[in-house]
Design a protein around this motif. Structure first.
Motif, PDB file in Angstrom:
ATOM      1  N   ALA A   1       0.899  -0.618   0.073  1.00 47.78           N
ATOM      2  CA  ALA A   1       0.263  -0.116  -0.115  1.00 47.78           C
ATOM      3  C   ALA A   1       0.978   1.069  -0.457  1.00 47.78           C
ATOM      4  CB  ALA A   1      -0.977  -0.181   1.326  1.00 47.78           C
ATOM      5  N   THR A   2       2.108   1.131   0.721  1.00 44.36           N
ATOM      6  CA  THR A   2       2.969   2.160   0.731  1.00 44.36           C
ATOM      7  C   THR A   2       3.387   2.741  -0.446  1.00 44.36           C
ATOM      8  OG1 THR A   2       4.357   1.257   2.057  1.00 44.36           O
ATOM      9  CG2 THR A   2       2.941   2.509   2.998  1.00 44.36           C
TER      10      THR A   2
ATOM     11  N   GLN B   1       2.373   1.884  -3.409  1.00 43.07           N
ATOM     12  CA  GLN B   1       1.712   2.071  -4.674  1.00 43.07           C
ATOM     13  C   GLN B   1       1.699   4.182  -4.012  1.00 43.07           C
ATOM     14  OE1 GLN B   1      -1.408  -0.711  -3.277  1.00 43.07           O
ATOM     15  NE2 GLN B   1      -0.933  -2.107  -5.242  1.00 43.07           N
ATOM     16  N   ARG B   2       1.229   4.312  -3.226  1.00 44.49           N
ATOM     17  CA  ARG B   2       1.336   5.112  -2.244  1.00 44.49           C
ATOM     18  C   ARG B   2       1.958   6.757  -3.331  1.00 44.49           C
ATOM     19  NH1 ARG B   2      -2.110   3.369   2.003  1.00 44.49           N
ATOM     20  NH2 ARG B   2       0.052   4.094   3.588  1.00 44.49           N
ATOM     21  N   LEU B   3       3.790   5.804  -2.887  1.00 45.78           N
ATOM     22  CA  LEU B   3       4.803   6.077  -3.376  1.00 45.78           C
ATOM     23  C   LEU B   3       4.445   6.495  -5.209  1.00 45.78           C
ATOM     24  CD1 LEU B   3       7.685   7.977  -2.957  1.00 45.78           C
ATOM     25  CD2 LEU B   3       8.515   5.386  -2.667  1.00 45.78           C
TER      26      LEU B   3
ATOM     27  N   ALA C   1       2.450   6.710  -7.164  1.00 48.58           N
ATOM     28  CA  ALA C   1       1.257   6.913  -7.513  1.00 48.58           C
ATOM     29  C   ALA C   1       1.705   8.697  -7.298  1.00 48.58           C
ATOM     30  CB  ALA C   1       0.035   7.005  -6.892  1.00 48.58           C
ATOM     31  N   ALA C   2       2.532   9.206  -6.241  1.00 44.82           N
ATOM     32  CA  ALA C   2       3.094  10.631  -5.858  1.00 44.82           C
ATOM     33  C   ALA C   2       3.960  11.186  -6.906  1.00 44.82           C
ATOM     34  CB  ALA C   2       3.876  10.605  -4.476  1.00 44.82           C
TER      35      ALA C   2
ATOM     36  N   ALA D   1       5.647  10.779   0.815  1.00 41.35           N
ATOM     37  CA  ALA D   1       5.571   9.410   0.279  1.00 41.35           C
ATOM     38  C   ALA D   1       5.934   8.531   0.394  1.00 41.35           C
ATOM     39  CB  ALA D   1       4.780   9.182  -1.029  1.00 41.35           C
TER      40      ALA D   1
ATOM     41  N   SER E   1       7.280   7.881   4.503  1.00 41.96           N
ATOM     42  CA  SER E   1       5.896   7.187   4.946  1.00 41.96           C
ATOM     43  C   SER E   1       6.217   5.854   4.067  1.00 41.96           C
ATOM     44  CB  SER E   1       4.438   7.861   4.780  1.00 41.96           C
ATOM     45  OG  SER E   1       5.033   7.367   3.238  1.00 41.96           O
ATOM     46  N   ALA E   2       6.712   5.480   3.259  1.00 42.97           N
ATOM     47  CA  ALA E   2       6.668   4.012   2.197  1.00 42.97           C
ATOM     48  C   ALA E   2       8.577   3.290   3.770  1.00 42.97           C
ATOM     49  CB  ALA E   2       7.110   4.109   1.012  1.00 42.97           C
TER      50      ALA E   2
END
Length: 80
Positions: free
Chosen positions: A46-47, A49-51, A53-54, A73, A76-77
């Motif tokens: 999940a982290t 994927q957020r990275l 996307a950012a 991001a 947090s990853a």
């Protein structure tokens, strides 16, 4: 066998000889370890994927805000 006093008597004390582990206990330990590993990998996915996307947003439209979002991001990853 010596009794160990506790605040709450809800936790039974069981002493087994070395190497004497019940099959149900082994299955419970394996199941718990598998659940922990699955949760850790799901969180990592999940982290990541957020990275992604950012970073994709930063590449598509570079800006100070997108750069900061990418940095946040990325940080947090790295945190489990």
């Amino acid at each position: 066998m010596r009794s160990v006093p506790t605040r709450a008597a809800a936790l039974p004390l069981v002493v087994l000889a070395p190497g004497q582990v019940q099959a149900a206990d082994k299955a419970a330990v394996v199941s718990t370890c598998a659940d922990i590993a699955e949760a850790a990998y799901a969180d990592s996915l999940a982290t990541a994927q957020r990275l992604k996307a950012a970073v994709d947003a930063l590449v598509a439209a570079p800006s100070a805000e997108a750069l900061q979002a990418g940095k946040d991001a990325g940080l947090s990853a790295r945190v489990p």
